[in-house]
Motif scaffolding. Structure first.
Motif, PDB file in Angstrom:
ATOM      1  N   THR A 107       1.580   4.930  -2.654  1.00  0.00           N
ATOM      2  CA  THR A 107       2.238   3.906  -3.469  1.00  0.00           C
ATOM      3  C   THR A 107       1.237   2.806  -3.841  1.00  0.00           C
ATOM      4  O   THR A 107       1.195   2.354  -4.992  1.00  0.00           O
ATOM      5  CB  THR A 107       3.436   3.314  -2.711  1.00  0.00           C
ATOM      6  OG1 THR A 107       4.301   4.388  -2.302  1.00  0.00           O
ATOM      7  CG2 THR A 107       4.206   2.328  -3.577  1.00  0.00           C
ATOM      8  N   ARG A 108       0.390   2.415  -2.886  1.00  0.00           N
ATOM      9  CA  ARG A 108      -0.621   1.372  -3.180  1.00  0.00           C
ATOM     10  C   ARG A 108      -1.543   1.838  -4.307  1.00  0.00           C
ATOM     11  O   ARG A 108      -1.882   1.081  -5.214  1.00  0.00           O
ATOM     12  CB  ARG A 108      -1.440   1.074  -1.925  1.00  0.00           C
ATOM     13  CG  ARG A 108      -2.533   0.019  -2.114  1.00  0.00           C
ATOM     14  CD  ARG A 108      -3.454  -0.041  -0.926  1.00  0.00           C
ATOM     15  NE  ARG A 108      -4.112   1.262  -0.713  1.00  0.00           N
ATOM     16  CZ  ARG A 108      -4.780   1.585   0.390  1.00  0.00           C
ATOM     17  NH1 ARG A 108      -4.845   0.711   1.390  1.00  0.00           N
ATOM     18  NH2 ARG A 108      -5.346   2.763   0.521  1.00  0.00           N
ATOM     19  N   ARG A 109      -1.949   3.116  -4.255  1.00  0.00           N
ATOM     20  CA  ARG A 109      -2.877   3.652  -5.264  1.00  0.00           C
ATOM     21  C   ARG A 109      -2.215   3.790  -6.638  1.00  0.00           C
ATOM     22  O   ARG A 109      -2.784   3.430  -7.657  1.00  0.00           O
ATOM     23  CB  ARG A 109      -3.379   5.043  -4.836  1.00  0.00           C
ATOM     24  CG  ARG A 109      -4.521   5.048  -3.837  1.00  0.00           C
ATOM     25  CD  ARG A 109      -5.217   6.423  -3.795  1.00  0.00           C
ATOM     26  NE  ARG A 109      -4.281   7.532  -3.604  1.00  0.00           N
ATOM     27  CZ  ARG A 109      -3.865   7.956  -2.393  1.00  0.00           C
ATOM     28  NH1 ARG A 109      -4.263   7.329  -1.304  1.00  0.00           N
ATOM     29  NH2 ARG A 109      -3.027   8.991  -2.278  1.00  0.00           N
ATOM     30  N   ARG A 110      -0.978   4.321  -6.674  1.00  0.00           N
ATOM     31  CA  ARG A 110      -0.405   4.745  -7.952  1.00  0.00           C
ATOM     32  C   ARG A 110       0.611   3.758  -8.527  1.00  0.00           C
ATOM     33  O   ARG A 110       0.765   3.663  -9.738  1.00  0.00           O
ATOM     34  CB  ARG A 110       0.259   6.113  -7.804  1.00  0.00           C
ATOM     35  CG  ARG A 110      -0.717   7.200  -7.385  1.00  0.00           C
ATOM     36  CD  ARG A 110      -0.033   8.541  -7.203  1.00  0.00           C
ATOM     37  NE  ARG A 110      -0.972   9.573  -6.771  1.00  0.00           N
ATOM     38  CZ  ARG A 110      -0.597  10.814  -6.435  1.00  0.00           C
ATOM     39  NH1 ARG A 110       0.692  11.179  -6.486  1.00  0.00           N
ATOM     40  NH2 ARG A 110      -1.501  11.698  -6.025  1.00  0.00           N
ATOM     41  N   ARG A 111       1.327   3.063  -7.634  1.00  0.00           N
ATOM     42  CA  ARG A 111       2.402   2.177  -8.125  1.00  0.00           C
ATOM     43  C   ARG A 111       2.449   0.919  -7.268  1.00  0.00           C
ATOM     44  O   ARG A 111       3.434   0.625  -6.605  1.00  0.00           O
ATOM     45  CB  ARG A 111       3.751   2.903  -8.061  1.00  0.00           C
ATOM     46  CG  ARG A 111       3.878   4.137  -8.932  1.00  0.00           C
ATOM     47  CD  ARG A 111       3.982   3.789 -10.400  1.00  0.00           C
ATOM     48  NE  ARG A 111       5.099   2.913 -10.659  1.00  0.00           N
ATOM     49  CZ  ARG A 111       6.365   3.335 -10.802  1.00  0.00           C
ATOM     50  NH1 ARG A 111       6.655   4.606 -10.646  1.00  0.00           N
ATOM     51  NH2 ARG A 111       7.313   2.471 -11.085  1.00  0.00           N
ATOM     52  N   PRO A 112       1.315   0.125  -7.253  1.00  0.00           N
ATOM     53  CA  PRO A 112       1.249  -1.036  -6.344  1.00  0.00           C
ATOM     54  C   PRO A 112       2.394  -2.023  -6.549  1.00  0.00           C
ATOM     55  O   PRO A 112       2.820  -2.687  -5.611  1.00  0.00           O
ATOM     56  CB  PRO A 112      -0.103  -1.658  -6.666  1.00  0.00           C
ATOM     57  CG  PRO A 112      -0.512  -1.098  -7.983  1.00  0.00           C
ATOM     58  CD  PRO A 112       0.085   0.260  -8.059  1.00  0.00           C
ATOM     59  N   GLU A 113       2.922  -2.073  -7.761  1.00  0.00           N
ATOM     60  CA  GLU A 113       4.008  -3.028  -8.021  1.00  0.00           C
ATOM     61  C   GLU A 113       5.260  -2.743  -7.205  1.00  0.00           C
ATOM     62  O   GLU A 113       6.058  -3.651  -6.921  1.00  0.00           O
ATOM     63  CB  GLU A 113       4.349  -3.074  -9.511  1.00  0.00           C
ATOM     64  CG  GLU A 113       5.193  -1.939 -10.059  1.00  0.00           C
ATOM     65  CD  GLU A 113       4.400  -0.646 -10.294  1.00  0.00           C
ATOM     66  OE1 GLU A 113       3.193  -0.619  -9.980  1.00  0.00           O
ATOM     67  OE2 GLU A 113       5.012   0.330 -10.780  1.00  0.00           O
ATOM     68  N   LEU A 114       5.414  -1.477  -6.764  1.00  0.00           N
ATOM     69  CA  LEU A 114       6.607  -1.143  -5.962  1.00  0.00           C
ATOM     70  C   LEU A 114       6.549  -1.816  -4.593  1.00  0.00           C
ATOM     71  O   LEU A 114       7.585  -2.102  -3.981  1.00  0.00           O
ATOM     72  CB  LEU A 114       6.721   0.370  -5.789  1.00  0.00           C
ATOM     73  CG  LEU A 114       6.955   1.206  -7.053  1.00  0.00           C
ATOM     74  CD1 LEU A 114       7.009   2.689  -6.710  1.00  0.00           C
ATOM     75  CD2 LEU A 114       8.241   0.779  -7.749  1.00  0.00           C
ATOM     76  N   LEU A 115       5.334  -2.089  -4.113  1.00  0.00           N
ATOM     77  CA  LEU A 115       5.189  -2.681  -2.772  1.00  0.00           C
ATOM     78  C   LEU A 115       5.758  -4.094  -2.710  1.00  0.00           C
ATOM     79  O   LEU A 115       6.172  -4.556  -1.651  1.00  0.00           O
ATOM     80  CB  LEU A 115       3.717  -2.675  -2.349  1.00  0.00           C
ATOM     81  CG  LEU A 115       3.094  -1.296  -2.132  1.00  0.00           C
ATOM     82  CD1 LEU A 115       1.589  -1.417  -1.892  1.00  0.00           C
ATOM     83  CD2 LEU A 115       3.781  -0.583  -0.964  1.00  0.00           C
ATOM     84  N   ASP A 116       5.817  -4.751  -3.875  1.00  0.00           N
ATOM     85  CA  ASP A 116       6.343  -6.132  -3.883  1.00  0.00           C
ATOM     86  C   ASP A 116       7.855  -6.156  -3.714  1.00  0.00           C
ATOM     87  O   ASP A 116       8.439  -7.198  -3.449  1.00  0.00           O
ATOM     88  CB  ASP A 116       5.993  -6.807  -5.222  1.00  0.00           C
ATOM     89  CG  ASP A 116       4.484  -6.885  -5.416  1.00  0.00           C
ATOM     90  OD1 ASP A 116       4.023  -6.884  -6.575  1.00  0.00           O
ATOM     91  OD2 ASP A 116       3.774  -6.907  -4.386  1.00  0.00           O
ATOM     92  N   ARG A 117       8.494  -4.981  -3.893  1.00  0.00           N
ATOM     93  CA  ARG A 117       9.969  -4.964  -3.910  1.00  0.00           C
ATOM     94  C   ARG A 117      10.554  -4.565  -2.559  1.00  0.00           C
ATOM     95  O   ARG A 117      11.765  -4.488  -2.418  1.00  0.00           O
ATOM     96  CB  ARG A 117      10.467  -3.960  -4.959  1.00  0.00           C
ATOM     97  CG  ARG A 117       9.947  -4.196  -6.367  1.00  0.00           C
ATOM     98  CD  ARG A 117      10.442  -3.111  -7.313  1.00  0.00           C
ATOM     99  NE  ARG A 117       9.675  -3.116  -8.577  1.00  0.00           N
ATOM    100  CZ  ARG A 117       9.749  -2.135  -9.472  1.00  0.00           C
ATOM    101  NH1 ARG A 117      10.536  -1.088  -9.245  1.00  0.00           N
ATOM    102  NH2 ARG A 117       9.036  -2.179 -10.588  1.00  0.00           N
ATOM    103  N   ILE A 118       9.695  -4.226  -1.574  1.00  0.00           N
ATOM    104  CA  ILE A 118      10.268  -3.743  -0.302  1.00  0.00           C
ATOM    105  C   ILE A 118       9.754  -4.568   0.869  1.00  0.00           C
ATOM    106  O   ILE A 118       8.712  -5.233   0.769  1.00  0.00           O
ATOM    107  CB  ILE A 118       9.924  -2.257  -0.062  1.00  0.00           C
ATOM    108  CG1 ILE A 118       8.411  -2.051  -0.011  1.00  0.00           C
ATOM    109  CG2 ILE A 118      10.563  -1.371  -1.129  1.00  0.00           C
ATOM    110  CD1 ILE A 118       8.038  -0.633   0.410  1.00  0.00           C
ATOM    111  N   GLU A 119      10.520  -4.513   1.960  1.00  0.00           N
ATOM    112  CA  GLU A 119      10.138  -5.181   3.207  1.00  0.00           C
ATOM    113  C   GLU A 119       9.067  -4.342   3.899  1.00  0.00           C
ATOM    114  O   GLU A 119       9.280  -3.150   4.155  1.00  0.00           O
ATOM    115  CB  GLU A 119      11.374  -5.269   4.134  1.00  0.00           C
ATOM    116  CG  GLU A 119      12.415  -6.312   3.704  1.00  0.00           C
ATOM    117  CD  GLU A 119      11.904  -7.735   3.886  1.00  0.00           C
ATOM    118  OE1 GLU A 119      12.076  -8.528   2.938  1.00  0.00           O
ATOM    119  OE2 GLU A 119      11.306  -8.041   4.927  1.00  0.00           O
ATOM    120  N   LEU A 120       7.901  -4.943   4.159  1.00  0.00           N
ATOM    121  CA  LEU A 120       6.848  -4.212   4.876  1.00  0.00           C
ATOM    122  C   LEU A 120       6.710  -4.777   6.287  1.00  0.00           C
ATOM    123  O   LEU A 120       6.705  -5.998   6.475  1.00  0.00           O
ATOM    124  CB  LEU A 120       5.513  -4.341   4.128  1.00  0.00           C
ATOM    125  CG  LEU A 120       5.435  -3.697   2.729  1.00  0.00           C
ATOM    126  CD1 LEU A 120       4.071  -3.998   2.098  1.00  0.00           C
ATOM    127  CD2 LEU A 120       5.675  -2.199   2.807  1.00  0.00           C
TER     128      LEU A 120
END
Ligand SMILES: Oc1ccccc1-c1ccno1
Length: 239
Positions: free
Chosen positions: A216-229
């Motif tokens: 996800t970091r490589r291909r769709r980094p923007e998705l990481l902003d939408r979830i709890e890590l």
């Protein structure tokens, strides 16, 4: 769930008779009916389009056949109110969560536009959702409808044998799914990651999460902003 599809190319929707969606329909988990818009025309040429007001290229789909078709279809079950979906490049992006929302509905009607589109007054009068499946232009709404019907149908109870595969889907946790492997253990000199053959289910789950985070970091980094890590997730993403 009932799904009606209105189109001038009914045969374009024949793939819905196959595979997962076809099996779901044969098990009465979904009832899919396709309708030829031209059935609601009355002229000898069965005309569904006309020139655009204001000029410009192409043709626009006339309001009368669409209104007659939708009134007729909706009237077939007065006790229910369908959710009317118009696929369009100008629509709201279709996502897994949108699919889940539509899967909660009792009745969907998909209106497949062609040419330059459906007269805006029909869309205003009937459409609950105008949805895009991506930032590109197709020749009509049929392909977009195939995509949405499959994405929605697979979420209906009983359709997918192993409900877990729905939960682990890409996007189900907001991340892209990582790589998957099966036998042989070594293929063309490439070995399956040892962890997957370890039998350590906790370690395997962690590895899969880490692979999903990295992809996800490589291909769709923007998705990481939408979830709890978690802190462990952040360490993987930062590494
Ligand atoms: O390009 C289109 C033409 C007609 C209906 C839908 C579409 C479309 C393009 C992307 N998502 O939907």
């Amino acid at each position: 769930m009932r799904i009606d599809v209105v189109t001038i190319f009914p045969d374009y929707l024949r793939p819905l008779e196959l595979a997962l969606v076809g099996r779901a329909a044969s098990r009465d988990l979904v009832d899919i009916q396709t309708h030829d818009l031209r059935a609601w025309t009355h002229d000898v040429h069965r005309t569904v389009d006309d020139s655009p007001y204001g000029g410009g290229p192409g043709m626009v789909m006339r309001p009368e056949p669409w209104d007659a078709a939708l009134r007729d279809i909706v009237a077939r079950d007065p006790s229910r109110r369908p959710r009317v979906v118009v696929p369009t490049p100008a629509g709201v992006p279709f996502t897994q969560s949108y699919a889940a929302e539509l899967a909660e509905q009792d009745w969907l009607i998909f209106c497949c536009g062609r040419y330059e589109g459906i007269d805006g007054r029909v869309v205003d009068a009937w459409a609950d959702d105008e949805i895009s499946i991506g930032d590109y232009v197709l020749a009509g709404g049929e392909v977009a409808t195939l995509v949405m019907v499959e994405a929605v149908t697979r979420l209906l109870p009983g359709v997918v044998g192993n409900a877990e595969s729905i939960i682990d889907d890409s996007f189900a946790h907001g991340l892209l799914e990582g790589p998957v492997y099966t036998r042989p253990p070594v293929w063309e000199g490439r070995a399956v990651p040892e962890i997957l053959r370890s039998g350590d289910h906790a370690a395997i789950a962690r590895w899969r999460r880490e692979e999903a985070l990295r992809r996800t970091r490589r291909r769709r980094p923007e998705l990481l902003d939408r979830i709890e890590l978690s802190d462990a997730d952040r360490a993987v993403v930062a590494s």
